[in-house]
Motif scaffolding. Structure first.
Motif, mmCIF file in Angstrom:
data_model
loop_
_atom_site.group_PDB
_atom_site.id
_atom_site.type_symbol
_atom_site.label_atom_id
_atom_site.label_comp_id
_atom_site.label_asym_id
_atom_site.label_seq_id
_atom_site.Cartn_x
_atom_site.Cartn_y
_atom_site.Cartn_z
ATOM 1 N N ASP A 1 3.727 -1.193 17.966
ATOM 2 C CA ASP A 1 3.198 -2.554 18.079
ATOM 3 C C ASP A 1 1.695 -2.594 17.820
ATOM 4 O O ASP A 1 1.194 -3.506 17.165
ATOM 5 N N LEU B 1 1.103 -2.341 14.058
ATOM 6 C CA LEU B 1 1.396 -3.596 13.368
ATOM 7 C C LEU B 1 0.291 -4.624 13.616
ATOM 8 O O LEU B 1 -0.125 -5.330 12.688
ATOM 9 N N THR B 2 -0.197 -4.684 14.839
ATOM 10 C CA THR B 2 -1.301 -5.593 15.145
ATOM 11 C C THR B 2 -2.550 -5.197 14.366
ATOM 12 O O THR B 2 -3.211 -6.040 13.760
ATOM 13 N N VAL C 1 0.522 -11.508 8.582
ATOM 14 C CA VAL C 1 1.922 -11.142 8.372
ATOM 15 C C VAL C 1 2.043 -10.135 7.231
ATOM 16 O O VAL C 1 2.889 -9.240 7.275
ATOM 17 N N GLN D 1 1.403 -6.879 8.775
ATOM 18 C CA GLN D 1 2.472 -6.530 9.710
ATOM 19 C C GLN D 1 3.751 -6.122 8.983
ATOM 20 O O GLN D 1 4.415 -5.159 9.379
ATOM 21 N N ILE D 2 4.096 -6.827 7.922
ATOM 22 C CA ILE D 2 5.303 -6.454 7.161
ATOM 23 C C ILE D 2 5.095 -5.096 6.496
ATOM 24 O O ILE D 2 5.983 -4.230 6.546
ATOM 25 N N ALA E 1 5.403 -2.529 9.220
ATOM 26 C CA ALA E 1 6.794 -2.356 9.679
ATOM 27 C C ALA E 1 7.571 -1.496 8.694
ATOM 28 O O ALA E 1 8.322 -0.594 9.098
ATOM 29 N N LEU F 1 13.167 -7.670 9.126
ATOM 30 C CA LEU F 1 11.745 -8.006 9.284
ATOM 31 C C LEU F 1 11.564 -9.300 10.071
ATOM 32 O O LEU F 1 10.665 -9.393 10.916
ATOM 33 N N LEU G 1 9.554 -8.962 13.584
ATOM 34 C CA LEU G 1 8.221 -9.573 13.672
ATOM 35 C C LEU G 1 8.241 -10.997 14.217
ATOM 36 O O LEU G 1 7.184 -11.598 14.411
#
Length: 191
Positions: A20, A23-24, A38, A41-42, A45, A58, A62
């Motif tokens: 997490d 991703l942040t 995003v 983040q994608i 991920a 996804l 997310l």
């Protein structure tokens, strides 16, 4: 020897926390460079996933809309940061994606497609404006000419900066093109 359940839960919690956090962090980094959070983040991920992920994966992971995920995946594909892959046994209608893990490819793709284009566009705007000012000098009052000369001096400074940026981008791209092997960056031990 099996791991006690509470130790396993603790290890799982640490893995989830790192996931997490990554991703942040990648979302913040993407935002810093002018992309949406995003997008980062994608990419994160997919980069951290041991297997390709589909759009639905996804969206669930997310907590984003399908439309947002789809548009963002297209952007990432255009930047050569992710690619569509075939997954054995998967539904023929579902598209699966994985992240590009060769960061030099990503950097050169972004430099070629986005950064160089923006630098060239900025240089063109400055050149056009300098030409307009120089062409209008005879029509300006003495005060306006003084202001126009200040503008021209500042434009020339900016042109020098952007020409240097253009030179550096071209030098990086040329170096990568001449040396097809991916340069190995030193490992930094963060312990």
């Amino acid at each position: 020897m099996s791991v006690p359940e509470n130790a396993q839960d603790s290890a799982d919690a640490r893995l989830i926390a790192v996931h997490d956090s990554m991703l942040t962090g990648l979302g913040q980094l993407a935002d810093y460079f002018g992309f949406s959070r995003v997008t980062g983040q994608i990419f994160g991920a997919l980069l951290l996933s041991p297997r390709p992920l589909c759009l639905d994966d996804l969206v669930e992971l997310l907590d984003i809309s399908k439309a947002n995920a789809s548009v963002t995946l297209r952007t990432l594909e255009n930047l050569s940061m992710v690619r569509e892959v075939w997954v054995r046994g998967a539904s023929g209608r579902r598209k699966y994606y994985e992240a590009e893990s060769n960061f030099w490819r990503i950097i050169t793709s972004i430099l070629k497609s986005r950064e160089m284009r923006d630098v060239e566009r900025a240089l063109q705007v400055m050149e056009d404006n300098a030409r307009k000012l120089n062409g209008a000098m005879d029509e300006l009052t003495p005060e306006q000419r003084e202001q126009a000369r200040l503008y021209l001096a500042r434009i020339a400074q900016l042109q020098t900066l952007f020409q240097f940026a253009q030179f550096m981008i071209e030098a990086i791209l040329e170096q990568v093109n001449e040396s097809p092997e991916v340069p190995v960056l030193p490992h930094i031990d963060l312990k």
